[in-house]
Scaffold this motif. Structure first.
Motif, mmCIF file in Angstrom:
data_model
loop_
_atom_site.group_PDB
_atom_site.id
_atom_site.type_symbol
_atom_site.label_atom_id
_atom_site.label_comp_id
_atom_site.label_asym_id
_atom_site.label_seq_id
_atom_site.Cartn_x
_atom_site.Cartn_y
_atom_site.Cartn_z
ATOM 1 N N LEU A 181 46.353 -20.157 33.684
ATOM 2 C CA LEU A 181 45.192 -19.607 34.391
ATOM 3 C C LEU A 181 43.962 -20.490 34.317
ATOM 4 C CD1 LEU A 181 45.506 -15.907 33.212
ATOM 5 C CD2 LEU A 181 46.185 -16.843 35.405
ATOM 6 N N ARG A 182 44.037 -21.625 33.634
ATOM 7 C CA ARG A 182 42.838 -22.436 33.430
ATOM 8 C C ARG A 182 42.212 -22.876 34.752
ATOM 9 N NH1 ARG A 182 41.454 -25.663 29.141
ATOM 10 N NH2 ARG A 182 43.569 -25.502 28.285
ATOM 11 N N HIS A 183 43.020 -23.394 35.686
ATOM 12 C CA HIS A 183 42.477 -23.896 36.949
ATOM 13 C C HIS A 183 42.038 -22.755 37.860
ATOM 14 C CE1 HIS A 183 43.909 -27.918 35.900
ATOM 15 N NE2 HIS A 183 45.024 -27.337 35.493
ATOM 16 N N PHE A 184 42.613 -21.590 37.690
ATOM 17 C CA PHE A 184 42.220 -20.454 38.525
ATOM 18 C C PHE A 184 40.902 -19.852 38.054
ATOM 19 C CE2 PHE A 184 42.357 -15.853 39.363
ATOM 20 C CZ PHE A 184 42.423 -15.864 40.742
ATOM 21 N N THR A 185 40.724 -19.698 36.753
ATOM 22 C CA THR A 185 39.491 -19.102 36.229
ATOM 23 C C THR A 185 38.345 -20.089 36.168
ATOM 24 O OG1 THR A 185 40.227 -19.591 33.974
ATOM 25 C CG2 THR A 185 40.783 -17.435 34.865
ATOM 26 N N ARG A 186 38.638 -21.398 36.167
ATOM 27 C CA ARG A 186 37.603 -22.443 36.122
ATOM 28 C C ARG A 186 36.682 -22.215 34.927
ATOM 29 N NH1 ARG A 186 35.635 -22.511 42.495
ATOM 30 N NH2 ARG A 186 37.705 -22.219 43.407
ATOM 31 N N SER A 187 37.234 -22.048 33.788
ATOM 32 C CA SER A 187 36.438 -21.737 32.607
ATOM 33 C C SER A 187 36.865 -22.615 31.442
ATOM 34 C CB SER A 187 36.600 -20.263 32.219
ATOM 35 O OG SER A 187 37.929 -19.995 31.832
ATOM 36 N N LEU A 188 35.986 -22.674 30.449
ATOM 37 C CA LEU A 188 36.321 -23.330 29.199
ATOM 38 C C LEU A 188 37.247 -22.441 28.384
ATOM 39 C CD1 LEU A 188 32.750 -24.616 28.268
ATOM 40 C CD2 LEU A 188 34.605 -25.951 29.272
ATOM 41 N N THR A 189 37.920 -23.040 27.414
ATOM 42 C CA THR A 189 38.871 -22.306 26.584
ATOM 43 C C THR A 189 38.373 -22.299 25.151
ATOM 44 O OG1 THR A 189 40.695 -22.995 27.995
ATOM 45 C CG2 THR A 189 41.251 -22.150 25.819
ATOM 46 N N PRO A 190 38.260 -21.138 24.519
ATOM 47 C CA PRO A 190 37.797 -21.106 23.127
ATOM 48 C C PRO A 190 38.833 -21.679 22.170
ATOM 49 C CG PRO A 190 38.458 -18.915 23.840
ATOM 50 C CD PRO A 190 38.524 -19.801 25.054
ATOM 51 N N PHE A 191 38.382 -21.937 20.968
ATOM 52 C CA PHE A 191 39.256 -22.459 19.920
ATOM 53 C C PHE A 191 40.145 -21.323 19.416
ATOM 54 C CE2 PHE A 191 40.067 -23.672 15.455
ATOM 55 C CZ PHE A 191 40.665 -24.897 15.672
ATOM 56 N N ALA A 192 41.437 -21.610 19.225
ATOM 57 C CA ALA A 192 42.401 -20.592 18.795
ATOM 58 C C ALA A 192 42.682 -20.765 17.313
ATOM 59 C CB ALA A 192 43.695 -20.709 19.600
ATOM 60 N N LEU A 193 42.492 -19.698 16.547
ATOM 61 C CA LEU A 193 42.722 -19.715 15.105
ATOM 62 C C LEU A 193 43.787 -18.676 14.767
ATOM 63 C CD1 LEU A 193 41.890 -20.765 12.320
ATOM 64 C CD2 LEU A 193 40.210 -18.922 12.218
ATOM 65 N N ILE A 194 44.913 -19.130 14.249
ATOM 66 C CA ILE A 194 46.011 -18.248 13.852
ATOM 67 C C ILE A 194 46.150 -18.337 12.340
ATOM 68 C CG2 ILE A 194 48.461 -17.741 14.094
ATOM 69 C CD1 ILE A 194 48.411 -18.938 16.839
ATOM 70 N N ASP A 195 45.811 -17.256 11.649
ATOM 71 C CA ASP A 195 45.892 -17.264 10.197
ATOM 72 C C ASP A 195 46.592 -16.005 9.721
ATOM 73 O OD1 ASP A 195 43.903 -15.386 10.731
ATOM 74 O OD2 ASP A 195 42.894 -15.782 8.829
ATOM 75 N N ALA A 196 46.942 -15.995 8.446
ATOM 76 C CA ALA A 196 47.674 -14.880 7.848
ATOM 77 C C ALA A 196 47.237 -14.718 6.403
ATOM 78 C CB ALA A 196 49.190 -15.098 7.930
ATOM 79 N N THR A 197 47.590 -13.581 5.839
ATOM 80 C CA THR A 197 47.269 -13.317 4.440
ATOM 81 C C THR A 197 48.268 -13.949 3.487
ATOM 82 O OG1 THR A 197 48.506 -11.236 4.572
ATOM 83 C CG2 THR A 197 46.144 -11.152 5.027
ATOM 84 N N MET A 198 49.471 -14.254 3.950
ATOM 85 C CA MET A 198 50.519 -14.809 3.104
ATOM 86 C C MET A 198 51.247 -15.924 3.853
ATOM 87 S SD MET A 198 50.495 -13.204 0.205
ATOM 88 C CE MET A 198 52.107 -13.673 -0.427
ATOM 89 N N PRO A 199 51.823 -16.877 3.126
ATOM 90 C CA PRO A 199 52.660 -17.890 3.797
ATOM 91 C C PRO A 199 53.917 -17.252 4.397
ATOM 92 C CG PRO A 199 52.003 -18.620 1.588
ATOM 93 C CD PRO A 199 51.632 -17.170 1.693
ATOM 94 N N SER A 200 54.563 -17.997 5.276
ATOM 95 C CA SER A 200 55.816 -17.567 5.936
ATOM 96 C C SER A 200 55.637 -16.285 6.728
ATOM 97 C CB SER A 200 56.932 -17.386 4.891
ATOM 98 O OG SER A 200 57.129 -18.559 4.140
ATOM 99 N N SER A 201 54.473 -16.150 7.376
ATOM 100 C CA SER A 201 54.212 -14.956 8.187
ATOM 101 C C SER A 201 54.526 -15.154 9.659
ATOM 102 C CB SER A 201 52.748 -14.524 8.031
ATOM 103 O OG SER A 201 52.456 -14.231 6.684
ATOM 104 N N GLY A 202 54.753 -16.389 10.110
ATOM 105 C CA GLY A 202 55.083 -16.645 11.512
ATOM 106 C C GLY A 202 54.015 -17.398 12.272
#
Length: 526
Positions: A181-202
Motif C-alpha cells: 500500500l505504500r505507493h497508493f497511500t503516498r505516505s511515510l512508514t513508521p519504524f516497526a518494533l517487535i519485542d517480547a517478554t521472553m526469548p523464543s516468542s516468535g
C-alpha cells in the motif's frame, strides 16, 4: 537506445541494466533474502557486452578487389573503452524509460489497480521481480475468497502467536501490508518494533513474514550514530524491501536521532563511502527491529509502531506445536510455495478493500504517518438507543478501535473483546431522589475478588455489618403512624414496661434474618 538494449533503464541520470542474480538458495528466517533480479550501473565493459549481444557494431573500411578497384565493406568491431566511457558520462537519455525501483511483490498503484505483471511497469516506473510465480489475483474477489483469506491469515497463519493484545496483531497485519500500500497511500512508514517478554516468542518469525515476501536484509544493531548512518547508506544501495536489526540487547532504548531522521525522510542523503560526494536514495524500505523488553525514547516514541508478544510462560520454546495452525512456522515460511499462499490471500483482502471504494477512517492523527495510520474505516453498527443495562463504551475501546483501524483490510468487524477484559458499567450519578429513596448504609463495605472467597477477618466484618444494618432496620423513628397496640422503640429507648432484649451471642456468625421473619425487639422473649 530506445528498444536497442533490452532491460536497460535510466536511474538518477545513469544507465542501469536489469540482470538475474544466480546462486540463490533457500534461506532461513533470520538470514538475508535478496531479490532474484538486481539493477547494475552500466560500465564500459558492461556496455560493450550488451552491444556485442544485442547490437551489430561495425566500422566501414576500404579494400581492393581482385581487379584493383577500391571496395567498401563492414568490419564488426568492439567500441574502444574511451568512446564507451564518454557515452556513459552523459546525464540525458531521451527515449530510455526511467526506473524508480525494484519490488519483490505486487503493489497497489495510485489509481487503485494492482501491479501484478512481472517486469517493468511504465505507469509507475517500478520493476516487479517476484520471488514466487503468483497466479493472477482477481480485481474483484468473491465473498468466499475474502472469507477464506481472512480465515487463513487470522485463524491459521497468525493464530498461535502470543499477542499481548488485539492491537498488537492489528499493527503487525498493517506492517505486513505496508509494502503493498505504500505507493497508493503516498505516505511515510513508521519504524516497526517487535519485542517480547521472553526469548523464543516468535519475533524472528514475524519479521520473516514481510522479509521473505519482499526481500530482507538482516543487520547487526550499531550503538553509535555514526556507524548507524553508514550502515543505512550502505543498505539503501541494495535491492531489498525490508531491513531488519535482529536481536538487540535486552532492555535497549532506541532513541537515535539518525533513525528518527530516517523514518521521517522520503529521500535519504549521505556522503558516499570512499568518495567526496553525497548520494540521495529514495527511502522506500520497511525498517524493523527485534529484541526482548525494548524501549523507545526521544522522538522515536511517536515514530514507532510496536508489536508486543507475551507468552506468559518461562520456556516458550517447549510449547507443543502439534495443535498449532501451522506447525514449525519458521521452516514453513521459507518454502516459496507457502510464501505464495500468504501473499495471495493478503492481496485478496487488499483488492476487496479497493472494491469497496478504499474507505478511510477519520479522527486519527499520527503526525507524519497519518495517511499510513488510517487507510481503513472499521464499520460501526447502526445507531440505536442505549438500553439501560447495556454497558457503556470505555475510552480503552476507542483506543483499540483506532489501533485496529490501521489494518487496511481484514477487519470488516472488530473482534470480540475477551470476557476477562470487560469492565463493569459506569454507575449513574445519584440524584436527590435516589438518596431519599435508597439511602447509603452507614458502615464499611467489604471488597474482594469476585472469584476468590474473602478472608476470615473480612467475612467477620461483613457479617457484623449486616447484623448492624438489621438492627437499624428494626429501629423505628418517632413521628410515624403507629399500629394500635404495638410498642415503639425510639432511638434505642425501651418502651415502658418492656424488658430490653439482649443481642444473641451468635449474631456475629449468623446470616441476616429475612424481612418477613423479623420480629420487633419487644416481641423477643428472654
Amino acid at each position: 537506445m530506445d528498444g536497442l538494449l533490452p532491460d536497460t533503464y535510466v536511474s538518477a541520470g545513469s544507465l542501469v541494466h536489469m540482470e538475474a542474480v544466480s546462486g540463490g538458495l533457500p534461506t532461513a528466517a533470520d538470514e538475508d533474502s535478496p531479490l532474484p533480479i538486481s539493477a547494475s550501473a552500466l560500465t564500459p565493459a558492461g556496455l560493450a557486452g550488451l552491444l556485442a549481444e544485442h547490437a551489430y557494431v561495425y566500422k566501414v573500411k576500404t579494400r581492393k578487389t581482385d581487379g584493383g578497384n577500391p571496395e567498401m565493406y563492414e568490419d564488426e568491431v568492439t567500441p574502444p573503452r574511451d568512446i564507451l566511457s564518454s557515452v556513459l558520462a552523459g546525464k540525458t537519455w531521451p527515449g530510455v524509460p526511467p526506473l524508480r525501483g525494484i519490488i519483490g511483490a505486487p503493489v497497489l498503484r495510485r489509481d487503485g489497480t494492482l501491479l501484478q505483471q512481472p517486469g517493468y511497469d511504465p505507469q509507475t516506473g517500478l520493476y516487479l521481480a517476484a520471488k514466487v510465480t503468483l497466479p493472477p489475483v482477481p480485481d474483484q474477489p468473491t465473498p468466499e475468497q475474502v472469507r477464506d483469506a481472512r480465515t487463513f491469515l487470522l485463524g491459521q497463519f497468525l493464530r498461535d502467536f502470543p499477542w499481548a493484545s488485539a492491537a498488537d496483531r492489528a499493527n503487525y497485519v498493517a506492517l505486513l501490508a505496508t509494502p503493498i500500500l505504500r505507493h497508493f497511500t503516498r505516505s511515510l512508514t513508521p519504524f516497526a518494533l517487535i519485542d517480547a517478554t521472553m526469548p523464543s516468542s516468535g519475533k524472528t518469525i514475524l519479521t520473516a513474514g514481510p522479509g521473505m515476501l519482499y526481500g530482507q536484509r538482516v543487520m547487526t544493531w550499531a550503538y553509535s550514530d555514526e556507524e548507524l548512518r553508514k550502515s543505512i547508506t550502505a543498505v539503501l544501495a541494495e535491492q531489498v524491501g525490508v531491513v531488519i536489526w535482529d536481536n538487540l540487547a535486552e532492555g535497549t532504548v532506541i532513541d537515535s536521532p539518525v533513525l528518527a531522521q530516517l523514518v521521517t525522510s522520503g529521500v535519504w542523503s549521505d556522503r558516499q563511502l570512499g568518495a567526496s560526494r553525497n548520494v540521495a536514495t529514495v527511502n522506500d524500505r520497511l525498517w524493523m527491529a527485534t529484541g526482548n523488553n525494548l524501549q523507545v525514547g526521544g522522538d522515536m516514541a511517536s515514530r514507532t509502531v510496536r508489536v508486543h508478544l507475551d507468552p506468559d510462560m518461562p520456556r516458550p520454546e517447549l510449547r507443543d506445536q502439534a495443535g498449532f495452525g501451522i506447525p514449525h512456522l519458521d521452516q514453513w515460511i521459507t518454502d516459496p510455495a507457502n510464501q505464495l499462499t500468504v501473499l495471495w490471500h493478503l492481496l485478496v483482502l487488499v483488492l476487496d478493500w479497493t472494491r469497496q471504494g478504499a474507505p478511510r477512517v477519520s479522527g486519527l492523527s499520527m503526525r507524519q504517518f497519518t495517511p499510513w495510520a488510517h487507510p481503513r474505516r472499521v464499520p460501526r453498527p447502526p445507531r440505536h438507543r442505549r438500553v439501560p443495562h447495556q454497558r457503556r463504551r470505555h475510552p480503552r475501546d476507542r483506543r483499540r478501535r483506532n489501533a485496529l483501524a490501521r489494518v487496511p483490510h481484514l477487519l470488516a468487524r472488530p473482534p470480540r473483546q475477551p470476557a476477562d477484559d470487560r469492565r463493569r458499567p459506569t454507575p449513574r450519578r445519584r440524584t436527590h431522589a435516589d438518596r431519599q429513596r435508597h439511602p447509603r448504609p452507614v458502615g464499611r463495605a467489604v471488597h474482594h475478588h469476585p472469584q476468590r472467597p474473602p478472608t476470615q477477618p473480612a467475612a467477620t466484618r461483613a457479617v457484623a455489618h449486616r447484623a448492624s444494618r438489621a438492627v437499624a432496620r428494626r429501629t423505628r423513628r418517632p413521628g410515624r403512624q403507629e399500629r394500635p397496640g404495638r410498642p415503639v422503640r425510639v432511638l434505642g429507648r425501651t418502651p415502658p414496661g418492656v424488658k430490653p432484649a439482649e443481642p444473641s451471642p451468635h449474631l456475629r456468625n449468623a446470616a441476616p434474618t429475612p424481612p418477613h421473619q423479623r420480629k420487633h425487639p419487644a416481641e423477643i422473649r428472654t
